[in-house]
Scaffold this motif. Structure first.
Motif, short mmCIF file in Angstrom:
data_model
loop_
_atom_site.label_atom_id
_atom_site.label_comp_id
_atom_site.label_asym_id
_atom_site.label_seq_id
_atom_site.Cartn_x
_atom_site.Cartn_y
_atom_site.Cartn_z
N ASP A 54 34.63 5.87 -19.05
CA ASP A 54 34.57 6.74 -17.88
C ASP A 54 33.84 6.05 -16.72
OD1 ASP A 54 35.16 8.98 -16.43
OD2 ASP A 54 33.37 10.08 -17.04
N LEU A 55 34.26 4.82 -16.45
CA LEU A 55 33.67 4.04 -15.36
C LEU A 55 34.65 3.99 -14.20
CD1 LEU A 55 32.26 1.02 -17.44
CD2 LEU A 55 30.97 2.96 -16.51
N PRO A 56 34.17 3.69 -12.98
CA PRO A 56 35.08 3.49 -11.84
C PRO A 56 36.05 2.35 -12.13
CG PRO A 56 32.82 3.72 -11.09
CD PRO A 56 32.75 3.60 -12.58
N LEU A 57 37.32 2.55 -11.78
CA LEU A 57 38.36 1.59 -12.18
C LEU A 57 38.22 0.24 -11.48
CD1 LEU A 57 40.88 1.41 -13.95
CD2 LEU A 57 42.22 2.09 -11.96
N LEU A 58 38.11 0.26 -10.15
CA LEU A 58 38.12 -1.00 -9.41
C LEU A 58 36.96 -1.93 -9.78
CD1 LEU A 58 39.38 -2.81 -7.28
CD2 LEU A 58 38.10 -1.54 -5.52
N PRO A 59 35.69 -1.43 -9.84
CA PRO A 59 34.61 -2.35 -10.25
C PRO A 59 34.82 -2.92 -11.65
CG PRO A 59 33.70 -0.38 -9.23
CD PRO A 59 35.17 -0.12 -9.42
N ALA A 60 35.33 -2.09 -12.58
CA ALA A 60 35.55 -2.58 -13.95
C ALA A 60 36.62 -3.67 -13.97
CB ALA A 60 35.95 -1.42 -14.86
N VAL A 61 37.72 -3.44 -13.24
CA VAL A 61 38.80 -4.44 -13.20
C VAL A 61 38.31 -5.71 -12.52
CG1 VAL A 61 41.06 -4.94 -12.22
CG2 VAL A 61 40.63 -2.73 -13.27
N LEU A 62 37.57 -5.55 -11.43
CA LEU A 62 37.06 -6.73 -10.73
C LEU A 62 36.09 -7.52 -11.61
CD1 LEU A 62 36.95 -8.33 -8.11
CD2 LEU A 62 35.11 -6.82 -7.32
N ALA A 63 35.22 -6.81 -12.35
CA ALA A 63 34.28 -7.50 -13.24
C ALA A 63 35.02 -8.27 -14.33
CB ALA A 63 33.33 -6.48 -13.86
N ALA A 64 36.05 -7.64 -14.93
CA ALA A 64 36.81 -8.32 -15.98
C ALA A 64 37.54 -9.54 -15.41
CB ALA A 64 37.82 -7.35 -16.60
N SER A 65 38.09 -9.41 -14.21
CA SER A 65 38.81 -10.54 -13.59
C SER A 65 37.85 -11.68 -13.25
CB SER A 65 39.53 -10.06 -12.32
OG SER A 65 40.46 -9.05 -12.63
N LEU A 66 36.68 -11.34 -12.75
CA LEU A 66 35.70 -12.38 -12.43
C LEU A 66 35.18 -13.06 -13.69
CD1 LEU A 66 33.69 -10.64 -9.55
CD2 LEU A 66 35.34 -12.50 -9.36
N LEU A 67 35.01 -12.30 -14.78
CA LEU A 67 34.61 -12.92 -16.04
C LEU A 67 35.68 -13.88 -16.53
CD1 LEU A 67 32.94 -9.97 -18.00
CD2 LEU A 67 31.84 -12.04 -17.11
N MET A 68 36.96 -13.50 -16.36
CA MET A 68 38.05 -14.41 -16.72
C MET A 68 37.99 -15.67 -15.88
SD MET A 68 40.80 -15.39 -18.26
CE MET A 68 41.53 -14.03 -19.18
N ALA A 69 37.78 -15.53 -14.57
CA ALA A 69 37.70 -16.70 -13.70
C ALA A 69 36.53 -17.60 -14.09
CB ALA A 69 37.54 -16.24 -12.25
N ALA A 70 35.39 -17.00 -14.42
CA ALA A 70 34.23 -17.80 -14.82
C ALA A 70 34.50 -18.52 -16.14
CB ALA A 70 33.01 -16.90 -14.96
N ALA A 71 35.16 -17.83 -17.08
CA ALA A 71 35.46 -18.46 -18.37
C ALA A 71 36.44 -19.62 -18.20
CB ALA A 71 36.03 -17.41 -19.33
N VAL A 72 37.45 -19.43 -17.34
CA VAL A 72 38.42 -20.51 -17.09
C VAL A 72 37.72 -21.72 -16.48
CG1 VAL A 72 40.40 -21.17 -15.67
CG2 VAL A 72 40.41 -18.99 -16.87
N THR A 73 36.85 -21.46 -15.51
CA THR A 73 36.12 -22.56 -14.88
C THR A 73 35.22 -23.27 -15.88
OG1 THR A 73 36.11 -21.35 -12.78
CG2 THR A 73 34.52 -23.13 -13.02
N LEU A 74 34.56 -22.50 -16.75
CA LEU A 74 33.66 -23.10 -17.74
C LEU A 74 34.44 -23.96 -18.74
CD1 LEU A 74 30.79 -23.24 -18.91
CD2 LEU A 74 31.35 -21.24 -20.30
N LEU A 75 35.55 -23.44 -19.25
CA LEU A 75 36.33 -24.20 -20.23
C LEU A 75 36.97 -25.44 -19.62
CD1 LEU A 75 38.18 -21.61 -22.51
CD2 LEU A 75 36.28 -23.11 -23.07
N SER A 76 37.53 -25.30 -18.41
CA SER A 76 38.18 -26.46 -17.79
C SER A 76 37.16 -27.54 -17.43
CB SER A 76 38.94 -26.02 -16.53
OG SER A 76 38.06 -25.44 -15.59
#
Length: 276
Positions: A54-76
């Protein structure tokens, strides 16, 4: 004027196309075409968790997307190829999202809605979010354009010039994640990913400079959005897929023109070649 839903849809499509155009050029140059899908999979995980907790949708989606971007950057940055990092993280995020949706039975995840979006239902607040995001992305890209180009074309030369390619890549992936997260609810995963890749790929054979490619991608993206909306009304077809099909047709046309220009140039060079 904004009471007309067709005009709001056109403005939303133009905003996403303009924001995606310069970023899409770097996606094509860096061979990160899978990034849109990977971020979208992460966004689905964010949607599932937002509904479950029951969290706000946009901040949750943005947080998940940014975590994905950080993980991609870290692995690459640890020696993994970009496509390998994207493939691993995309499938992991999608599986985690589907598991979260299944485990939290109260969460009703409309996968089709997030895949194709509903651009005809865009409201004034959605337009404000899209155009604010587009202005920020265009401004950021213009500010870091030369550094991003140097880091993309020749990382060694970028290091020698005092530019950190890892920092530029991190900024690029964060901007891509933000664009996908902001636009996913109103235009869908398919449209965002398509407008990132197809217009830039279509512009590539028609131009000679990076700046011209970005401008060409913006024009082709805008034409795809407007042409797709028009085709959807004329054919009574879904709007999001119509926009993607229009972009694909423009890509085929641009590839044909590029091929003909290349053949003509090759013929001209062979005709002027001096005889031994």
């Amino acid at each position: 004027m904004l009471d007309d839903f067709a005009i709001r849809a056109a403005l939303a499509g133009l905003g996403v196309a303009l924001a995606a155009a310069p970023l899409g050029c770097f996606v094509v140059w860096r061979r990160m075409a899978y990034f849109g899908e990977a971020t979208a999979h992460a966004a689905i995980l964010g949607v599932a968790l937002a509904l479950a907790l029951d969290l706000p949708l946009l901040p949750a989606v943005l947080a998940a997307s940014l975590l994905m971007a950080a993980a991609v950057t870290l692995l690459s940055g640890r020696g993994f190829a970009m496509d390998t990092a994207l493939g691993v993280l995309a499938h992991a995020a999608l599986a985690a999202g589907l598991m979260a949706a299944a485990l939290f039975t109260d969460a009703r995840l409309d996968l089709m809605g997030f895949l194709f979006g509903d651009i005809l239902a865009v409201g004034r607040s959605d337009l404000a979010v899209i155009w604010t995001g587009a202005a920020l992305v265009i401004g950021l890209t213009a500010w870091r354009w030369q550094a991003l180009l140097a880091a993309t074309l020749n990382p060694d030369l970028a290091w020698a010039s005092g530019i950190d390619p890892r920092r530029e890549q991190a900024g690029l992936t964060i901007a891509l994640a933000a664009v996908v997260a902001v636009a996913i609810k109103v235009v869908g995963v398919l449209l965002v990913a398509a407008l990132l890749v197809i217009p830039a790929a279509a512009a590539r054979p028609l131009v000679r400079t990076p700046e011209a490619m970005a401008a060409g991608a913006a024009l082709i993206g805008a034409a795809s959005a407007l042409g797709g909306i028009w085709a959807a009304f004329r054919l009574d077809a879904p709007t999001g897929p119509s926009i993607v099909c229009t972009a694909a047709l423009l890509f085929l046309l641009a590839s044909l023109i590029g091929g003909l220009r290349g053949a003509a140039g090759k013929s001209a060079r062979s005709g002027t070649k001096p005889e031994n």
